[in-house]
Design an enzyme around this catalytic site. Structure first.
Site, PDB file in Angstrom:
ATOM      1  N   TYR A 153      11.778   7.101  15.675  1.00 22.15           N
ATOM      2  CA  TYR A 153      11.499   7.131  14.237  1.00 22.15           C
ATOM      3  C   TYR A 153      12.369   8.168  13.527  1.00 22.15           C
ATOM      4  O   TYR A 153      13.021   7.860  12.523  1.00 22.15           O
ATOM      5  CB  TYR A 153      10.022   7.431  13.974  1.00 22.15           C
ATOM      6  CG  TYR A 153       9.749   7.652  12.502  1.00 22.15           C
ATOM      7  CD1 TYR A 153       9.712   6.569  11.632  1.00 22.15           C
ATOM      8  CD2 TYR A 153       9.571   8.931  11.986  1.00 22.15           C
ATOM      9  CE1 TYR A 153       9.500   6.768  10.274  1.00 22.15           C
ATOM     10  CE2 TYR A 153       9.345   9.135  10.639  1.00 22.15           C
ATOM     11  CZ  TYR A 153       9.319   8.049   9.787  1.00 22.15           C
ATOM     12  OH  TYR A 153       9.124   8.242   8.441  1.00 22.15           O
TER      13      TYR A 153
ATOM     14  N   SER B   2       0.848  -1.194   0.000  1.00 23.33           N
ATOM     15  CA  SER B   2       0.000   0.000   0.000  1.00 23.33           C
ATOM     16  C   SER B   2       0.881   1.240   0.000  1.00 23.33           C
ATOM     17  O   SER B   2       2.112   1.157   0.049  1.00 23.33           O
ATOM     18  CB  SER B   2      -0.925   0.011   1.229  1.00 23.33           C
ATOM     19  OG  SER B   2      -0.163   0.087   2.426  1.00 23.33           O
TER      20      SER B   2
ATOM     21  N   ILE C 281       3.073   4.591  -0.489  1.00 18.79           N
ATOM     22  CA  ILE C 281       4.135   4.991  -1.410  1.00 18.79           C
ATOM     23  C   ILE C 281       4.743   3.781  -2.098  1.00 18.79           C
ATOM     24  O   ILE C 281       5.049   3.809  -3.293  1.00 18.79           O
ATOM     25  CB  ILE C 281       5.213   5.803  -0.662  1.00 18.79           C
ATOM     26  CG1 ILE C 281       4.629   7.108  -0.107  1.00 18.79           C
ATOM     27  CG2 ILE C 281       6.397   6.114  -1.583  1.00 18.79           C
ATOM     28  CD1 ILE C 281       5.565   7.852   0.834  1.00 18.79           C
TER      29      ILE C 281
ATOM     30  N   ASP D 249       8.406 -10.584   6.959  1.00 20.48           N
ATOM     31  CA  ASP D 249       8.508  -9.510   7.949  1.00 20.48           C
ATOM     32  C   ASP D 249       9.969  -9.108   8.076  1.00 20.48           C
ATOM     33  O   ASP D 249      10.776  -9.832   8.665  1.00 20.48           O
ATOM     34  CB  ASP D 249       7.959  -9.992   9.289  1.00 20.48           C
ATOM     35  CG  ASP D 249       7.895  -8.878  10.329  1.00 20.48           C
ATOM     36  OD1 ASP D 249       8.452  -7.791  10.079  1.00 20.48           O
ATOM     37  OD2 ASP D 249       7.306  -9.105  11.400  1.00 20.48           O
TER      38      ASP D 249
END
Length: 270
Positions: free
Chosen positions: A151, A15, A17, A61
């Site tokens: 992040y 999904s 970008i 993953d």
């Protein structure tokens, strides 16, 4: 895979970008290896095959060493012409409140898997004397991430890593591109638990436009580019001159929990 078309690898392609990048590569004549860890990958792969591209979906993953190894093994015997290392995850909230396991998950995906995948891909490209490697960085890489501390730091790593590799591969025939989107209309903020923040509820950039600008940059061999709306590009310019302390304060007003406007458009006063 047949091998009569150039091959693009896109991670985080189910999904957002990543999917839009994969779609552009397919429409421009590439076959694809697409990766994500969620069940939406097969649906994305079916849609991408409608472009006429051959598509191999590798559900893995990348937060785990086993997932990275599974993707690398799936590339055995294939020549990857373009690799878009796009998979990433965020985590909102004060550092003292976040779960250490969630912090580690951000590091494992955004940093560790990026390094582990870039190594064999770049080695092969340099050995062949041709190839394009692209990283999804972020405008977050340019500022201290109050209430998104791990992040933003992870994207600062990605940005520094990409620019170092750009210098290392000079004159090899390989290009390295990092593109830096701002807030984009994807699942990112929901997954990061930031739906009660100003940045989580504000209007965001179109992932298709972000991907288009990134695609153009990598195909032209550009080193880095802030992608998205004029507002995002202006933020990228401002971040070059603002002091870090100011940027950290601005980031707080965007990312601190409880900053989402209420039903009357006023900031939540919690």
């Amino acid at each position: 895979m047949a091998g009569n078309r150039p091959l693009a690898l896109v991670t985080g392609a189910s999904s957002g970008i990543g999917y839009e990048l994969a779609r552009l590569f397919a429409e421009q004549g590439h076959d694809l290896v697409v990766n994500a860890e969620d069940e939406r990958l097969e649906h994305a792969a079916r849609r991408l095959r409608e472009t006429g591209a051959e598509v191999r979906a590798v559900r893995a993953d990348l937060r785990t060493a086993e997932g990275v190894d599974r993707l690398v093994a799936a590339l055995t015997g294939l020549t990857v012409d373009v690799a878009a290392l796009n998979a990433g995850v965020g985590q909102g909230g004060a550092f003292v409140d976040t779960d250490p396991a969630d912090d580690q998950s951000v590091i494992d995906l955004n940093v560790t898997s990026t390094v582990r995948l870039a190594k064999p891909l770049l080695r092969d490209m340099v050995a062949r004397g041709v190839g394009r490697l692209m990283f999804t960085s972020s405008v977050a890489s340019t500022m201290p991430g109050s209430f998104q501390s791990v992040y933003n730091a992870s994207k600062s790593f990605v940005q520094s890593f990409a620019q170092a590799l750009q210098e290392e591969v000079t004159d090899t025939g390989v290009t390295v591109t990092s593109f830096m989107p701002g807030p984009t209309e994807t699942d990112f903020f929901r997954r990061a638990g930031m739906e009660d923040t100003k940045v989580g509820t504000m209007d965001k950039d179109d992932p298709a436009e972000v991907a288009r600008q990134a695609y153009d940059a990598v195909m032209k061999g550009r080193g880095k580019l802030v992608t998205g709306s004029a507002k995002t590009k202006a933020q990228g310019v401002a971040d070059k001159v603002l002091p870090d302390r100011v940027k950290a304060a601005v980031h707080r007003r965007m990312a601190e929990p409880g900053t989402a406007p209420d039903a009357d458009g006023r900031p939540d006063q919690r």
